[in-house]
Design a protein around this motif. Sequence first.
Motif, PDB file in Angstrom:
ATOM      1  N   PRO A   2      13.650 -15.452  -2.173  1.00  0.00           N
ATOM      2  CA  PRO A   2      13.255 -14.589  -1.047  1.00  0.00           C
ATOM      3  C   PRO A   2      12.949 -13.141  -1.433  1.00  0.00           C
ATOM      4  CG  PRO A   2      15.039 -16.008  -0.392  1.00  0.00           C
ATOM      5  CD  PRO A   2      14.845 -16.199  -1.871  1.00  0.00           C
ATOM      6  N   PRO A   3      13.711 -12.478  -2.313  1.00  0.00           N
ATOM      7  CA  PRO A   3      13.347 -11.095  -2.648  1.00  0.00           C
ATOM      8  C   PRO A   3      11.933 -10.974  -3.216  1.00  0.00           C
ATOM      9  CG  PRO A   3      15.574 -11.521  -3.352  1.00  0.00           C
ATOM     10  CD  PRO A   3      15.002 -12.833  -2.878  1.00  0.00           C
ATOM     11  N   GLN A   4      11.473 -11.962  -3.979  1.00  0.00           N
ATOM     12  CA  GLN A   4      10.107 -11.922  -4.508  1.00  0.00           C
ATOM     13  C   GLN A   4       9.103 -12.013  -3.368  1.00  0.00           C
ATOM     14  OE1 GLN A   4      10.123 -15.231  -7.191  1.00  0.00           O
ATOM     15  NE2 GLN A   4      11.059 -14.070  -8.848  1.00  0.00           N
ATOM     16  N   ARG A   5       9.410 -12.853  -2.387  1.00  0.00           N
ATOM     17  CA  ARG A   5       8.529 -13.003  -1.234  1.00  0.00           C
ATOM     18  C   ARG A   5       8.488 -11.695  -0.440  1.00  0.00           C
ATOM     19  NH1 ARG A   5      10.043 -17.922   2.425  1.00  0.00           N
ATOM     20  NH2 ARG A   5      11.856 -17.316   1.252  1.00  0.00           N
ATOM     21  N   VAL A   6       9.652 -11.075  -0.268  1.00  0.00           N
ATOM     22  CA  VAL A   6       9.717  -9.809   0.464  1.00  0.00           C
ATOM     23  C   VAL A   6       8.933  -8.739  -0.283  1.00  0.00           C
ATOM     24  CG1 VAL A   6      11.279  -7.958   1.187  1.00  0.00           C
ATOM     25  CG2 VAL A   6      11.892 -10.349   1.601  1.00  0.00           C
ATOM     26  N   ARG A   7       9.066  -8.713  -1.597  1.00  0.00           N
ATOM     27  CA  ARG A   7       8.336  -7.732  -2.405  1.00  0.00           C
ATOM     28  C   ARG A   7       6.833  -7.916  -2.226  1.00  0.00           C
ATOM     29  NH1 ARG A   7       9.535  -8.943  -7.896  1.00  0.00           N
ATOM     30  NH2 ARG A   7      11.663  -8.958  -7.161  1.00  0.00           N
ATOM     31  N   GLY A   8       6.366  -9.154  -2.198  1.00  0.00           N
ATOM     32  CA  GLY A   8       4.942  -9.430  -1.991  1.00  0.00           C
ATOM     33  C   GLY A   8       4.472  -9.000  -0.618  1.00  0.00           C
ATOM     34  N   MET A   9       5.311  -9.231   0.399  1.00  0.00           N
ATOM     35  CA  MET A   9       4.941  -8.819   1.754  1.00  0.00           C
ATOM     36  C   MET A   9       4.852  -7.297   1.843  1.00  0.00           C
ATOM     37  SD  MET A   9       7.166 -11.584   4.017  1.00  0.00           S
ATOM     38  CE  MET A   9       7.540 -10.333   5.190  1.00  0.00           C
ATOM     39  N   ARG A  10       5.795  -6.605   1.227  1.00  0.00           N
ATOM     40  CA  ARG A  10       5.774  -5.136   1.268  1.00  0.00           C
ATOM     41  C   ARG A  10       4.547  -4.586   0.547  1.00  0.00           C
ATOM     42  NH1 ARG A  10      11.155  -1.958   1.537  1.00  0.00           N
ATOM     43  NH2 ARG A  10       9.576  -0.426   1.072  1.00  0.00           N
ATOM     44  N   LEU A  11       4.182  -5.235  -0.565  1.00  0.00           N
ATOM     45  CA  LEU A  11       2.999  -4.799  -1.306  1.00  0.00           C
ATOM     46  C   LEU A  11       1.746  -4.983  -0.454  1.00  0.00           C
ATOM     47  CD1 LEU A  11       1.942  -3.721  -3.960  1.00  0.00           C
ATOM     48  CD2 LEU A  11       1.833  -6.061  -4.800  1.00  0.00           C
ATOM     49  N   ARG A  12       1.636  -6.125   0.247  1.00  0.00           N
ATOM     50  CA  ARG A  12       0.479  -6.351   1.117  1.00  0.00           C
ATOM     51  C   ARG A  12       0.434  -5.325   2.249  1.00  0.00           C
ATOM     52  NH1 ARG A  12       1.561 -11.628  -0.414  1.00  0.00           N
ATOM     53  NH2 ARG A  12       3.009 -12.017   1.293  1.00  0.00           N
ATOM     54  N   GLU A  13       1.602  -4.994   2.801  1.00  0.00           N
ATOM     55  CA  GLU A  13       1.642  -3.977   3.855  1.00  0.00           C
ATOM     56  C   GLU A  13       1.175  -2.626   3.323  1.00  0.00           C
ATOM     57  OE1 GLU A  13       5.598  -3.881   5.404  1.00  0.00           O
ATOM     58  OE2 GLU A  13       5.464  -5.906   6.216  1.00  0.00           O
ATOM     59  N   LEU A  14       1.627  -2.261   2.134  1.00  0.00           N
ATOM     60  CA  LEU A  14       1.226  -0.980   1.532  1.00  0.00           C
ATOM     61  C   LEU A  14      -0.279  -0.934   1.305  1.00  0.00           C
ATOM     62  CD1 LEU A  14       2.056   1.714   0.260  1.00  0.00           C
ATOM     63  CD2 LEU A  14       2.399   0.497  -1.883  1.00  0.00           C
ATOM     64  N   ILE A  15      -0.839  -2.031   0.822  1.00  0.00           N
ATOM     65  CA  ILE A  15      -2.290  -2.092   0.598  1.00  0.00           C
ATOM     66  C   ILE A  15      -3.015  -1.941   1.929  1.00  0.00           C
ATOM     67  CG2 ILE A  15      -4.172  -3.634  -0.078  1.00  0.00           C
ATOM     68  CD1 ILE A  15      -2.220  -4.729  -2.254  1.00  0.00           C
ATOM     69  N   ALA A  16      -2.528  -2.606   2.976  1.00  0.00           N
ATOM     70  CA  ALA A  16      -3.173  -2.518   4.294  1.00  0.00           C
ATOM     71  C   ALA A  16      -3.115  -1.090   4.825  1.00  0.00           C
ATOM     72  CB  ALA A  16      -2.489  -3.491   5.264  1.00  0.00           C
ATOM     73  N   VAL A  17      -1.995  -0.407   4.651  1.00  0.00           N
ATOM     74  CA  VAL A  17      -1.862   0.975   5.119  1.00  0.00           C
ATOM     75  C   VAL A  17      -2.853   1.868   4.373  1.00  0.00           C
ATOM     76  CG1 VAL A  17      -0.323   2.982   5.095  1.00  0.00           C
ATOM     77  CG2 VAL A  17       0.503   0.772   5.902  1.00  0.00           C
ATOM     78  N   ARG A  18      -2.978   1.693   3.084  1.00  0.00           N
ATOM     79  CA  ARG A  18      -3.908   2.530   2.311  1.00  0.00           C
ATOM     80  C   ARG A  18      -5.342   2.246   2.684  1.00  0.00           C
ATOM     81  NH1 ARG A  18      -1.773   4.091  -3.599  1.00  0.00           N
ATOM     82  NH2 ARG A  18       0.252   4.822  -2.925  1.00  0.00           N
ATOM     83  N   ARG A  19      -5.669   0.987   2.963  1.00  0.00           N
ATOM     84  CA  ARG A  19      -7.028   0.657   3.387  1.00  0.00           C
ATOM     85  C   ARG A  19      -7.335   1.327   4.716  1.00  0.00           C
ATOM     86  NH1 ARG A  19      -7.305  -5.720   1.826  1.00  0.00           N
ATOM     87  NH2 ARG A  19      -7.832  -5.409  -0.347  1.00  0.00           N
ATOM     88  N   ARG A  20      -6.362   1.296   5.636  1.00  0.00           N
ATOM     89  CA  ARG A  20      -6.563   1.931   6.934  1.00  0.00           C
ATOM     90  C   ARG A  20      -6.743   3.446   6.771  1.00  0.00           C
ATOM     91  NH1 ARG A  20      -1.571   0.060   9.446  1.00  0.00           N
ATOM     92  NH2 ARG A  20      -1.634  -1.987   8.542  1.00  0.00           N
ATOM     93  N   ALA A  21      -6.026   4.035   5.843  1.00  0.00           N
ATOM     94  CA  ALA A  21      -6.097   5.476   5.628  1.00  0.00           C
ATOM     95  C   ALA A  21      -7.471   5.888   5.075  1.00  0.00           C
ATOM     96  CB  ALA A  21      -4.989   5.931   4.692  1.00  0.00           C
ATOM     97  N   THR A  22      -8.102   5.041   4.270  1.00  0.00           N
ATOM     98  CA  THR A  22      -9.398   5.390   3.682  1.00  0.00           C
ATOM     99  C   THR A  22     -10.551   5.099   4.632  1.00  0.00           C
ATOM    100  OG1 THR A  22      -9.559   3.204   2.628  1.00  0.00           O
ATOM    101  CG2 THR A  22      -8.622   4.992   1.329  1.00  0.00           C
ATOM    102  N   ASN A  23     -10.353   4.260   5.640  1.00  0.00           N
ATOM    103  CA  ASN A  23     -11.433   3.930   6.584  1.00  0.00           C
ATOM    104  C   ASN A  23     -11.552   4.914   7.692  1.00  0.00           C
ATOM    105  OD1 ASN A  23     -12.186   1.736   5.146  1.00  0.00           O
ATOM    106  ND2 ASN A  23     -10.983   0.299   6.333  1.00  0.00           N
TER     107      ASN A  23
END
Length: 55
Positions: free
Chosen positions: A34-55
Amino acid sequence: MAPLPQRLDEDRCRRRLELLAALAHAKSVRESAPPQRVRGMRLRELIAVRRRATN
């Protein structure tokens, strides 16, 4: 006087210890997933936030 418990023969004792070790290993692998899965979810969230910030 209570009868003494039967002692396991060496082969049976060895197999029991191997089984317990295998179960402990399987449990530790399952608990670390589960911690690996959580780490992947957090990484996807961070990428989504950065994409929103650049758009």
